[in-house]
Enzyme design. Structure first.
Site, PDB file in Angstrom:
ATOM      1  CB  ALA A 144      -0.993  -0.122   1.366  1.00  0.00           C
ATOM      2  CG  ASN A 159       2.712  -8.288   7.581  1.00  0.00           C
ATOM      3  OD1 ASN A 159       3.359  -8.933   7.858  1.00  0.00           O
ATOM      4  ND2 ASN A 159       1.619  -7.699   8.131  1.00  0.00           N
ATOM      5  N   GLY A 218       2.485 -14.660   0.079  1.00  0.00           N
ATOM      6  CA  GLY A 218       2.486 -15.237  -1.083  1.00  0.00           C
ATOM      7  C   GLY A 218       2.182 -14.398  -2.074  1.00  0.00           C
ATOM      8  CB  ALA A 219       2.551 -11.222  -3.184  1.00  0.00           C
ATOM      9  NE  ARG A 256      -6.431 -17.133   3.876  1.00  0.00           N
ATOM     10  CZ  ARG A 256      -5.685 -16.138   3.724  1.00  0.00           C
ATOM     11  NH1 ARG A 256      -5.582 -15.026   4.275  1.00  0.00           N
ATOM     12  NH2 ARG A 256      -4.893 -16.378   2.622  1.00  0.00           N
ATOM     13  CB  ALA A 268      -4.370  -9.405   1.909  1.00  0.00           C
TER      14      ALA A 268
END
Length: 585
Positions: free
Chosen positions: A143, A170, A175-176, A413, A567
């Site tokens: 970000a 993070n 894993g992005a 999750r 995310a």
């Protein structure tokens, strides 16, 4: 066999004592080895006048973005003080310890006893106590870099403040993977029917309708543009023939960066920032927002490594991108007593909620703070997320100590994590075979993690199910019956036990892999309330002038539970919007 002449024996002995470079004891070059976070670190140390003169890393398997500043900082300290007894770098202790061990090994091979010296004068450079920019950005994850680059390309002067010794946050250790409806890989693979509207419905449902529907719409409608920007402007290399379908998603829509980690994303962001001449102030901790007499946010107070307090003034705005509070146990317990010390964490040491705390002090509103997510498949000894276990998205199954499946592997999750905690020992095993490895390609991407798990005896590779089950004392009879069912469901195309939405894969053939895992704290859904311009809102719903936020420290997107792969979409979309918003001032 001929006997060596005694002079030959002596010469060979000297060469051996000198290390791999063939240098005799004393001044010269000497090689040493230590064990870092992801494997061996090999260095060459140059000794001159009985002091450390230079250190060169010859070989390592560490994360390049994290390791580079660690090596630089420790090399500088050791050369300045002529000792290997220096403190590790905060946030990178395993890499630091491996590097220091390698240097010590090399120095020992030199035969020189180091004599510590006082720090050389003039090395510490004082910064100006007040520095002015158009935009100040706090945090250097996805970000923060997105906001900085957009603002800079709009003609603004920009600075990024980062409290850790390396950039990335993070984003770097993730894993992005990035959820993007209607992306170019979907088209190549013939996946039809996906859309921003479908992804928005998945996200709203996945968060139990607690996410802001308008903001979710903004995210999903801008996802493709954000991904194309990463690909074309930032030059992030995504895999062209593979996608992930994370739990809770209706389609395979998650783009995968080269290497299956955030290192690809952050490395490219760092290069772009360098190209644009955006300064990044490492080891610089923001402590307080600065407001003028009218309440407008005009800067940030921060402390650097030398404990200087510096005011970074931003005349067009301050953008907070400091991430969540997963590493702040007291803050976790404040909002959710269940998330106490019994949970380890997947996130960086820097994830302590700083931006949330600073903004709340000046009246910012918070939402969803009690919603803290665990990632279901993590290292049971360290708490670190298992990226190797991404085979779950391509057919790997979860079993308990009794050898039985107990949950759908592509569920949310939180659902999977809670199901794991209800099993014997509150852990799970993930089972897959070589055929799934070939589909998933995660083994080749995460070989370092595989080697680490082998050392920890948390994974086994075996030719037969019997052998694999024996390693972890899993009920082999039940396991074979479970696999028999999986094979039938894979053939029939219908999982009668848990309705696996991605379709099961046959486990008929070995070799087999079984990995032991447990949940760790992974993402904090709660945070600051922002609008679609990323302006931070107060408790009356009014924008706090000059203050913007994007990423995990905001609380409006994910509701009670973040879906995997959302995310990166969140941080890139809203990071860009933040940079564009201040860029228009």
């Amino acid at each position: 066999m001929k006997k060596l002449h005694r002079w030959g024996i002596m010469a060979a002995t000297v060469m051996l004592l000198a290390g791999c470079t063939g240098q005799t004891k004393g001044d010269g070059n000497f090689e040493g080895k230590g064990t870092g976070k992801h494997g061996d670190i090999k260095v060459e140390v140059t000794m001159k006048d009985s002091q450390i003169d230079k250190i060169k890393v010859l070989e390592d398997q560490e994360n390049e973005v994290l390791a580079e500043p660690v090596y630089d900082e420790l090399e500088k300290k050791m050369i300045e003080t002529n000792t290997t007894d220096v403190d590790v770098v905060t946030g990178s202790s395993a890499t630091s310890e491996g590097y220091l061990a390698a240097v010590k090994d090399a120095v020992e091979k030199s035969g020189i006893t180091l004599a510590a010296v006082s720090k050389k004068a003039g090395e510490s450079k004082k910064e100006e106590t007040e520095q002015t920019y158009d935009v100040v950005i706090v945090g250097s994850g996805g970000a923060g870099f997105s906001a900085a680059i957009e603002a800079k390309e709009a003609g603004k002067s920009v600075v990024i403040l980062e409290k850790m010794p390396a950039v990335g946050g993070n984003t770097l250790i993730s894993g992005a993977e990035m959820n993007v409806p209607n992306n170019w890989v979907q088209k190549k693979l013939g996946i039809k029917g996906d859309s921003p509207e479908v992804m928005a419905k998945d996200t709203i449902k996945g968060g139990d309708e607690l996410g802001d529907k308008h903001m979710i719409k903004v995210m999903t409608e801008n996802a493709l543009d954000a991904a194309e920007w990463l690909r074309d402007d930032i030059k992030v290399d995504f895999l062209e023939d593979q996608l992930f379908q994370f739990g809770g998603h209706s389609y395979k829509r998650a783009l995968i960066p080269q290497g299956h980690t955030g290192a690809e994303v952050i490395t490219k962001f760092r290069a772009k920032a360098k190209e644009l001449k955006i300064p990044v102030k490492l080891n610089t901790t923001a402590t307080e927002l600065i407001q003028d007499k009218d309440g407008k946010v005009i800067g940030v107070k921060a402390n650097n490594k030398e404990k200087q307090e510096i005011s970074y003034m931003g005349k067009d705005g301050v953008i907070l991108t400091t991430g969540g509070f997963g590493s702040n146990i007291e803050m976790r317990k404040k909002y959710n007593k269940k998330m106490d010390e019994s949970y380890m964490s997947t996130v960086t040491e820097g994830s302590t909620g700083d931006g949330i705390v600073m903004a709340e002090k000046i009246g910012a509103d918070l939402t969803n703070m009690e919603n803290i997510q665990t990632y279901p498949i993590c290292n049971v000894e360290t708490g670190v997320i298992s990226l190797l276990a991404d085979t779950r998205f391509d057919g790997a199954v979860l079993i308990n100590q009794e050898g039985k499946r107990f949950v759908e592997e592509l569920e949310r999750r939180d659902v999977i994590s809670n199901a794991i905690l209800d099993q014997t020992g509150s852990y799970t095993y993930q089972l897959w075979n070589e055929d799934i490895n070939k589909i998933s390609k995660t083994m080749e991407a995460h070989q370092g993690e595989y080697e680490e798990l082998l050392k920890q005896k948390l994974i086994v590779k075996a030719d037969t199910l019997e052998e694999a089950a024996e390693f972890f004392d899993i009920d082999v009879k039940n396991l074979k019956e479970t696999v028999k069912k999986v094979n039938k469901y894979a053939k029939d195309g219908k999982d009668k036990d848990f309705d696996h939405r991605g379709g099961l894969v046959s486990l008929e053939k070995g070799p087999y892999y079984i990995e032991k895992a447990a949940p760790s704290v992974h993402h904090t859904m709660g945070g600051l309330v922002i609008n679609d311009k990323t302006e931070v809102l107060d408790k009356d719903g009014k924008a706090i002038d000059g203050l913007y936020a994007a990423g995990e420290l905001t609380g409006v997107i994910h509701g009670s539970n973040r879906l995997g792969g959302n995310a990166i979409t969140d941080i890139i979309v809203f990071g860009r919007i933040a940079g564009q918003t201040v860029g228009e001032k």
